[in-house]
Design an enzyme around this catalytic site. Structure first.
Site, mmCIF file in Angstrom:
data_model
loop_
_atom_site.group_PDB
_atom_site.id
_atom_site.type_symbol
_atom_site.label_atom_id
_atom_site.label_comp_id
_atom_site.label_asym_id
_atom_site.label_seq_id
_atom_site.Cartn_x
_atom_site.Cartn_y
_atom_site.Cartn_z
ATOM 1 N N GLY A 43 0.782 -1.242 0.000
ATOM 2 C CA GLY A 43 0.000 0.000 0.000
ATOM 3 C C GLY A 43 0.804 1.277 0.000
ATOM 4 N N CYS A 73 -6.702 -8.600 -2.039
ATOM 5 C CA CYS A 73 -5.981 -7.387 -1.672
ATOM 6 C C CYS A 73 -6.570 -6.221 -2.457
ATOM 7 C CB CYS A 73 -4.502 -7.577 -2.020
ATOM 8 S SG CYS A 73 -3.473 -6.141 -1.741
ATOM 9 N N ASN A 74 -7.127 -5.256 -1.750
ATOM 10 C CA ASN A 74 -7.713 -4.089 -2.424
ATOM 11 C C ASN A 74 -6.648 -3.319 -3.199
ATOM 12 O OD1 ASN A 74 -10.662 -3.523 -1.027
ATOM 13 N ND2 ASN A 74 -9.257 -4.554 0.352
ATOM 14 N N CYS A 181 -9.205 -2.589 3.224
ATOM 15 C CA CYS A 181 -7.957 -3.358 3.128
ATOM 16 C C CYS A 181 -8.238 -4.661 3.860
ATOM 17 C CB CYS A 181 -6.822 -2.589 3.803
ATOM 18 S SG CYS A 181 -5.335 -3.567 4.115
HETATM 19 N N1 DGL Z 1 -4.290 -6.336 2.342
HETATM 20 C C1 DGL Z 1 -4.045 -5.332 1.388
HETATM 21 C C2 DGL Z 1 -5.291 -4.610 0.912
HETATM 22 O O1 DGL Z 1 -6.361 -5.177 0.942
HETATM 23 C C3 DGL Z 1 -2.843 -4.487 1.363
HETATM 24 C C4 DGL Z 1 -2.053 -4.138 2.520
HETATM 25 C C5 DGL Z 1 -0.693 -3.644 2.080
HETATM 26 O O2 DGL Z 1 0.076 -4.464 1.615
HETATM 27 O O3 DGL Z 1 -0.426 -2.439 2.209
HETATM 28 O O4 DGL Z 1 -5.216 -3.486 0.454
#
Ligand code: DGL
Length: 254
Positions: A43, A73-74, A181
Site C-alpha cells: 500500500g 488485496c484491495n 484493506c
Molecule cells: N491487504 C491489502 C489490501 O487489501 C494491502 C495491505 C498492504 O500491503 O499495504 O489493500
C-alpha cells in the site's frame, strides 16, 4: 465440474480474512493461499511495483494449476487487476472497498473509508467515489496493516494508532466505516472500540459471492467433497504460517 484449486493472494496475511469467507461459501473447493509477506506492505509502493509483485504472485499460484485467481488485496486489485486480466484467460476476481453497501445503508451521516494510500489514489477508487462517494471521507492508513501482519489484533499500541488516525473524524456523525484493506477485518474489534456504534463494512462477503458466480457460470465448480487449504508465504514460513493459521480461526464479527 473442475476439481483444480482456486489460487488466492495478498501482500501478506490480510487476505486470510477473505479466504475465510471463500471457504464458508464454497466448502468443497480447494484453495492455495499465497501471502507475499517478504514484500509487504504493497500500500505504500508505486503502481509499477505493485503490478510487478502481483504478476510474481500470479506466477507462483500458476504452479499449482489453479482454475481461477482471487486477488485478496484491495491495493493489488486497484493497481493490477485490469492488466492481469488483459494478460491471461484465467478468471481473476478482485476486491474493492465496500463503499456501495455502506452508502446504501447511510442514514444522513458520513462514511469513513479506511484503506492504503495506494488504493485511495487509484483511478478505480476515483470511479467508485464518483458513484457512491458523495458523503465518503477517505482515510489513508499507512502502518495499520502491519498490526495484522504481526498477528496483533488488539492492545494499547493498536488503540493509540487508531486514536491518532481517527482524530480527523472526531465530532463527525458517521453512519459507516468501510474496511478497505483485507488486513483491517482482523482489527475490527479495536476499530469498533475506537468508533463505537458505527456499522463496519468489508468487501469479503461480496467477493466470495462473485467467485461463486464466476465458477458456476464457467462450469468450474468442484465436485462434492471436503475442500482443503494450503498456505504459502514468500517470507519466513516458520514465523508467518503459524500467524496465518491463527488468523484463519480468529473470530471476526463486523
Ligand atoms: N491487504 C491489502 C489490501 O487489501 C494491502 C495491505 C498492504 O500491503 O499495504 O489493500
Amino acid at each position: 465440474m473442475d476439481n483444480r484449486p482456486v489460487g488466492v493472494f495478498d501482500s501478506g496475511m490480510g487476505g486470510i480474512s477473505l479466504l475465510r469467507n471463500l471457504r464458508a461459501l464454497l466448502p468443497e473447493e480447494d484453495f492455495v493461499y499465497y501471502g507475499d509477506d517478504a514484500n509487504a506492505p504493497y500500500g505504500t509502493k508505486t503502481e509499477g511495483e505493485i503490478l510487478a509483485l502481483s504478476r510474481a504472485d500470479v506466477d507462483f499460484l500458476l504452479r499449482f494449476d489453479v482454475k481461477a485467481i482471487v486477488i485478496a488485496c484491495n491495493t493489488a486489485t486497484s493497481a493490477a487487476a485490469k492488466t492481469l486480466r488483459s494478460e491471461m484467460t484465467l478468471p481473476i476476481i478482485g476486491i474493492e472497498p465496500a463503499l456501495k453497501p455502506a452508502a446504501l445503508a447511510r442514514k444522513g451521516g458520513k462514511i469513513a473509508v479506511l484503506a492504503t494510500p495506494a488504493t485511495l489514489r487509484q483511478q478505480k477508487f476515483t470511479d467508485l467515489m464518483r458513484l457512491y462517494g458523495e458523503h465518503a471521507l477517505p482515510l489513508p492508513c499507512p502502518g495499520l496493516m502491519e498490526f495484522a501482519e504481526r498477528g496483533v489484533t488488539e492492545g494499547d499500541e493498536l488503540d493509540a494508532y487508531l486514536e491518532n488516525a481517527f482524530s480527523s473524524l472526531r465530532g463527525v456523525r458517521l453512519d459507516g466505516v468501510v474496511l478497505g484493506c483485507t488486513h483491517y477485518s482482523f482489527l475490527c474489534g479495536a476499530i469498533r472500540k475506537a468508533l463505537p456504534n458505527v456499522p463496519l463494512f468489508d468487501g469479503n462477503d461480496g467477493t466470495a459471492r462473485q467467485l461463486k458466480r464466476v465458477l458456476t457460470e464457467k462450469g468450474l465448480r468442484s465436485g462434492e467433497k471436503q475442500g482443503s487449504v494450503s498456505l504459502y508465504t514468500s517470507g519466513d514460513a516458520g514465523a508467518s504460517i503459524p500467524i496465518m493459521q491463527m488468523l484463519l480461526s480468529t473470530p471476526i464479527s463486523l
